[in-house]
Design an enzyme around this catalytic site. Structure first.
Site, PDB file in Angstrom:
ATOM      1  N   HIS A 191      39.633  48.774  44.914  1.00 46.14           N
ATOM      2  CA  HIS A 191      39.464  48.713  43.797  1.00 46.14           C
ATOM      3  C   HIS A 191      38.553  49.636  43.307  1.00 46.14           C
ATOM      4  CE1 HIS A 191      39.820  47.758  39.390  1.00 46.14           C
ATOM      5  NE2 HIS A 191      38.760  47.157  39.747  1.00 46.14           N
TER       6      HIS A 191
ATOM      7  N   ARG B   2      48.853  23.392  32.500  1.00 46.48           N
ATOM      8  CA  ARG B   2      48.343  24.056  31.223  1.00 46.48           C
ATOM      9  C   ARG B   2      46.769  24.328  31.335  1.00 46.48           C
ATOM     10  NH1 ARG B   2      52.209  20.560  28.954  1.00 46.48           N
ATOM     11  NH2 ARG B   2      54.048  21.539  28.667  1.00 46.48           N
TER      12      ARG B   2
ATOM     13  N   ASN C 124      36.457  49.150  30.949  1.00 48.62           N
ATOM     14  CA  ASN C 124      37.230  49.723  31.958  1.00 48.62           C
ATOM     15  C   ASN C 124      37.120  51.193  31.963  1.00 48.62           C
ATOM     16  OD1 ASN C 124      39.021  47.429  32.418  1.00 48.62           O
ATOM     17  ND2 ASN C 124      39.755  47.575  30.176  1.00 48.62           N
TER      18      ASN C 124
ATOM     19  N   HIS D 293      43.039  52.908  38.138  1.00 47.18           N
ATOM     20  CA  HIS D 293      44.434  52.181  38.342  1.00 47.18           C
ATOM     21  C   HIS D 293      45.800  52.910  38.734  1.00 47.18           C
ATOM     22  CE1 HIS D 293      43.208  48.465  35.983  1.00 47.18           C
ATOM     23  NE2 HIS D 293      42.500  48.461  36.880  1.00 47.18           N
TER      24      HIS D 293
ATOM     25  N   HIS E 205      38.565  52.951  35.043  1.00 46.26           N
ATOM     26  CA  HIS E 205      39.796  52.363  35.500  1.00 46.26           C
ATOM     27  C   HIS E 205      41.172  52.881  35.007  1.00 46.26           C
ATOM     28  CE1 HIS E 205      36.583  49.517  35.852  1.00 46.26           C
ATOM     29  NE2 HIS E 205      37.448  48.556  36.246  1.00 46.26           N
TER      30      HIS E 205
ATOM     31  N   GLU F 107      31.156  49.412  40.118  1.00 42.46           N
ATOM     32  CA  GLU F 107      30.903  48.522  38.909  1.00 42.46           C
ATOM     33  C   GLU F 107      29.781  48.614  38.442  1.00 42.46           C
ATOM     34  OE1 GLU F 107      33.942  47.892  37.567  1.00 42.46           O
ATOM     35  OE2 GLU F 107      35.418  47.556  38.929  1.00 42.46           O
TER      36      GLU F 107
ATOM     37  N   LYS G 290      38.958  37.163  32.935  1.00 46.18           N
ATOM     38  CA  LYS G 290      40.348  37.841  33.136  1.00 46.18           C
ATOM     39  C   LYS G 290      40.742  37.362  34.358  1.00 46.18           C
ATOM     40  CE  LYS G 290      39.831  42.192  30.475  1.00 46.18           C
ATOM     41  NZ  LYS G 290      39.936  43.644  30.714  1.00 46.18           N
TER      42      LYS G 290
ATOM     43  N   LYS H 144      27.547  42.455  31.186  1.00 48.66           N
ATOM     44  CA  LYS H 144      28.955  41.986  30.998  1.00 48.66           C
ATOM     45  C   LYS H 144      29.028  40.711  30.226  1.00 48.66           C
ATOM     46  CE  LYS H 144      33.328  41.434  32.877  1.00 48.66           C
ATOM     47  NZ  LYS H 144      34.395  41.393  33.970  1.00 48.66           N
TER      48      LYS H 144
ATOM     49  N   ARG I 272      34.987  45.278  24.631  1.00 45.65           N
ATOM     50  CA  ARG I 272      35.458  45.203  26.065  1.00 45.65           C
ATOM     51  C   ARG I 272      36.184  46.177  26.980  1.00 45.65           C
ATOM     52  NH1 ARG I 272      36.880  39.202  28.910  1.00 45.65           N
ATOM     53  NH2 ARG I 272      36.784  40.063  30.864  1.00 45.65           N
TER      54      ARG I 272
ATOM     55  N   GLU J 228      39.203  41.619  24.338  1.00 44.72           N
ATOM     56  CA  GLU J 228      39.401  43.016  24.286  1.00 44.72           C
ATOM     57  C   GLU J 228      40.011  43.470  23.049  1.00 44.72           C
ATOM     58  OE1 GLU J 228      39.700  44.269  28.180  1.00 44.72           O
ATOM     59  OE2 GLU J 228      41.025  46.076  27.632  1.00 44.72           O
TER      60      GLU J 228
HETATM   61  P1  NAD Z   1      38.707  41.541  47.752  1.00 45.41           P
HETATM   62  O1  NAD Z   1      38.616  40.267  47.059  1.00 45.41           O
HETATM   63  O2  NAD Z   1      39.912  41.975  48.171  1.00 45.41           O
HETATM   64  O3  NAD Z   1      37.635  41.392  48.709  1.00 45.41           O
HETATM   65  C1  NAD Z   1      37.256  42.652  49.624  1.00 45.41           C
HETATM   66  C2  NAD Z   1      37.350  42.122  51.126  1.00 45.41           C
HETATM   67  O4  NAD Z   1      36.341  41.488  51.501  1.00 45.41           O
HETATM   68  C3  NAD Z   1      38.442  41.413  51.318  1.00 45.41           C
HETATM   69  O5  NAD Z   1      38.832  41.687  52.593  1.00 45.41           O
HETATM   70  C4  NAD Z   1      37.673  40.011  51.379  1.00 45.41           C
HETATM   71  O6  NAD Z   1      38.126  39.030  52.401  1.00 45.41           O
HETATM   72  C5  NAD Z   1      36.413  40.397  51.944  1.00 45.41           C
HETATM   73  N1  NAD Z   1      35.276  39.622  51.987  1.00 45.41           N
HETATM   74  C6  NAD Z   1      35.039  38.993  50.568  1.00 45.41           C
HETATM   75  N2  NAD Z   1      33.739  38.475  50.546  1.00 45.41           N
HETATM   76  C7  NAD Z   1      33.209  38.533  51.789  1.00 45.41           C
HETATM   77  C8  NAD Z   1      31.911  38.389  52.421  1.00 45.41           C
HETATM   78  N3  NAD Z   1      31.017  37.663  51.862  1.00 45.41           N
HETATM   79  N4  NAD Z   1      31.891  38.897  53.836  1.00 45.41           N
HETATM   80  C9  NAD Z   1      32.699  39.490  54.326  1.00 45.41           C
HETATM   81  N5  NAD Z   1      34.085  39.963  53.890  1.00 45.41           N
HETATM   82  C10 NAD Z   1      34.190  39.345  52.844  1.00 45.41           C
HETATM   83  O7  NAD Z   1      38.039  42.611  46.740  1.00 45.41           O
HETATM   84  P2  NAD Z   1      36.962  42.560  45.617  1.00 45.41           P
HETATM   85  O8  NAD Z   1      36.716  44.210  45.656  1.00 45.41           O
HETATM   86  O9  NAD Z   1      36.111  41.691  45.481  1.00 45.41           O
HETATM   87  O10 NAD Z   1      37.742  42.497  44.358  1.00 45.41           O
HETATM   88  C11 NAD Z   1      39.003  43.299  43.808  1.00 45.41           C
HETATM   89  C12 NAD Z   1      40.006  42.574  42.980  1.00 45.41           C
HETATM   90  O11 NAD Z   1      39.291  42.195  41.875  1.00 45.41           O
HETATM   91  C13 NAD Z   1      41.099  43.763  42.364  1.00 45.41           C
HETATM   92  O12 NAD Z   1      42.055  42.825  42.707  1.00 45.41           O
HETATM   93  C14 NAD Z   1      40.476  43.812  40.860  1.00 45.41           C
HETATM   94  O13 NAD Z   1      41.782  43.954  40.084  1.00 45.41           O
HETATM   95  C15 NAD Z   1      39.791  42.785  40.557  1.00 45.41           C
HETATM   96  N6  NAD Z   1      38.860  42.814  39.443  1.00 45.41           N
HETATM   97  C16 NAD Z   1      39.162  41.848  38.307  1.00 45.41           C
HETATM   98  C17 NAD Z   1      38.190  41.958  37.300  1.00 45.41           C
HETATM   99  C18 NAD Z   1      38.168  40.805  36.300  1.00 45.41           C
HETATM  100  O14 NAD Z   1      37.516  41.124  35.604  1.00 45.41           O
HETATM  101  N7  NAD Z   1      38.787  39.932  36.669  1.00 45.41           N
HETATM  102  C19 NAD Z   1      37.034  42.802  37.388  1.00 45.41           C
HETATM  103  C20 NAD Z   1      37.270  43.881  38.614  1.00 45.41           C
HETATM  104  C21 NAD Z   1      38.195  43.708  39.619  1.00 45.41           C
HETATM  105  N1  GLY Z   2      36.477  44.460  34.358  1.00 45.07           N
HETATM  106  C1  GLY Z   2      36.856  44.650  33.068  1.00 45.07           C
HETATM  107  C2  GLY Z   2      36.685  43.179  31.952  1.00 45.07           C
HETATM  108  O1  GLY Z   2      36.289  42.336  32.525  1.00 45.07           O
HETATM  109  O2  GLY Z   2      37.089  43.383  30.962  1.00 45.07           O
END
Ligand code: NAD
Ligand code: GLY
Length: 387
Positions: free
Chosen positions: A287, A142, A267, A274, A270, A206, A164, A248, A263, A258
């Site tokens: 993404h 939990r 998006n 998406h 997005h 972003e 998130k 942010k 918030r 949100e």
């Molecule tokens: P990712 O985590 O897939 O990383 C991208 C690639 O880079 C991967 O192959 C990873 O292994 C590689 N990598 C990471 N760090 C590295 C480094 N320093 N050197 C070399 N390679 C490296 O993708 P991302 O773009 O970081 O994140 C996308 C995800 O984030 C999506 O799933 C999206 O939905 C999510 N997201 C979440 C939020 C949130 O608020 N929680 C906001 C935006 C995006």
């Molecule tokens: N990336 C959108 C949020 O964190 O709300």
């Protein structure tokens, strides 16, 4: 409840004494307030980890097969030297693995290694690892503490901040998750040196988003500094990361869950993005690439609705292109976009709501008639790059 700072922030000098620290941004959420430390070489800084973790803890580092070999040893070595009992979970790389089976791998480890409630989970990786690690931390017993160590630009400016956490469902992105804030975010900019260029561009999407929706001055700064950002100049990156985290953090502090609509502005791009990601299959476009193209489409929709002039739309599209992001949306019927967008979390009571611009640096969240959306999609397919 009386607002109190997170214990690790009670001595502000603690953060200031970290070598290589360039900036600290706070996410102010009463007793869940936490710091975002931005700097160089923070990953294996003993001062960072002795401030962030209580002594003698079980620590579980969750990473993937790309990031762990690059940076895992440094982090694990530092934590072990500080006396923590450290174990690791190394997941397969990529968005396609941000699913239930990846999540179960984390739980399997936590159970088998008898990790207890006082443990801390550290998510070392991009947004995929941060979202999955955070969701695992939210669920396990939990809720256990977790710290984000984002290693992509996208995760440093966006996904690691704000709590998130989620995994994907085959029918929709990030559909299974929780709001669960980390105890700290440790941003070591030097890890960006190994990031592929396509991933850097995805993160810049972003960054552009923050300027477009909330900060016209930052948007101007980005126009002047995009070449330096693409060239990974440390001073430019440091400012872009700090300003993005500040924006942010402010939005999250005002509307953590949100609920007021503030918030939701984060998006921007997005809803279309998406649809592109899900429609093509997760992982085909990154993404951030989908968000970049989605922002241009949302900008075009704002223009067609008469609230963004042609010059501002052209500036937005140009900046997205300069960041190295794609501007040609998939050539599907507009109705296919609408179907995918109906799965989006921002859809409510059958109505899809959109984040629209009212000039650069101002935005709003509201439904739009399908007909206007379809016209904008078709216009975007005929050539956003020509806007
Ligand atoms: P990712 O985590 O897939 O990383 C991208 C690639 O880079 C991967 O192959 C990873 O292994 C590689 N990598 C990471 N760090 C590295 C480094 N320093 N050197 C070399 N390679 C490296 O993708 P991302 O773009 O970081 O994140 C996308 C995800 O984030 C999506 O799933 C999206 O939905 C999510 N997201 C979440 C939020 C949130 O608020 N929680 C906001 C935006 C995006
Ligand atoms: N990336 C959108 C949020 O964190 O709300």
């Amino acid at each position: 409840m009386t607002p109190t700072a997170h214990p690790m922030l009670q001595d502000p000098k603690a953060a200031i004494s970290i070598d290589g620290l360039r900036a600290t941004v706070e996410v102010c959420l009463q007793d869940r307030t936490y710091p975002i430390w931005i700097g160089e070489g923070l990953l294996d800084q003993a001062q960072v980890w002795s401030t962030a973790l209580k002594p003698g803890r079980q620590v579980v580092v969750v990473s993937n097969e790309v990031v762990m070999p690059l940076y895992g040893e440094r982090l694990v070595g530092c934590l072990s030297e500080l006396g923590h009992s450290v174990s690791q979970v190394v997941l397969a790389d990529g968005e396609a693995h941000k699913d239930f089976s990846g999540l179960m791998q984390i739980f399997d480890h936590l159970m088998q290694a008898r990790i207890d409630r006082s443990a801390t989970l550290i998510a070392l990786g991009g947004g995929v690892i941060g979202d999955m690690g955070g969701f695992a931390a939210a669920c396990y017993q939990r809720g256990i503490d977790f710290v984000q160590v984002p290693t992509t630009l996208l995760s440093q400016v966006d996904s690691s901040v704000g709590g998130k956490t989620a995994i994907n469902h085959p029918l929709g992105k990030n559909m299974i998750g929780a709001f669960y804030q980390p105890k700290a975010v440790v941003i070591d900019m030097t890890v960006l040196k190994t990031l592929p260029s396509r991933e850097l561009s995805a993160g810049l999407a972003e960054v552009i988003k923050y300027g477009a929706i909330l900060d016209a001055q930052f948007f101007d700064w980005l126009e002047q500094n995009m070449p330096a950002l693409v060239a990974r100049e440390p001073a430019a990156l440091a400012y872009a990361i700090e300003r993005s985290c500040q924006i942010k953090a402010q939005v999250v502090a005002a509307d953590e869950r949100e609920s007021s609509g503030q918030r939701a502005l984060l998006n921007f791009g997005h809803t279309f993005g998406h649809a592109i990601e899900a429609g093509l299959g997760f992982g085909v476009w990154l993404h951030g690439e989908a968000v970049g193209c989605g922002m241009a489409m949302a900008g075009l929709l704002s223009h067609k609705l008469g609230q963004l002039d042609a010059a501002a739309l052209a500036r937005l599209v140009r900046l997205i292109g300069q960041a190295g992001l794609p501007l040609q949306p998939p050539d599907w019927p507009a109705s296919t976009y609408l179907e995918w967008m109906a799965h989006d979390k921002k859809a409510s009571g059958g109505h899809i709501r959109y984040i629209l611009l009212r000039g650069l640096g101002r935005s709003e969240f509201r439904p739009v008639e399908d007909q206007a959306v379809c016209q904008a999609i078709e216009a975007a397919q005929h050539g956003l790059a020509l806007t």
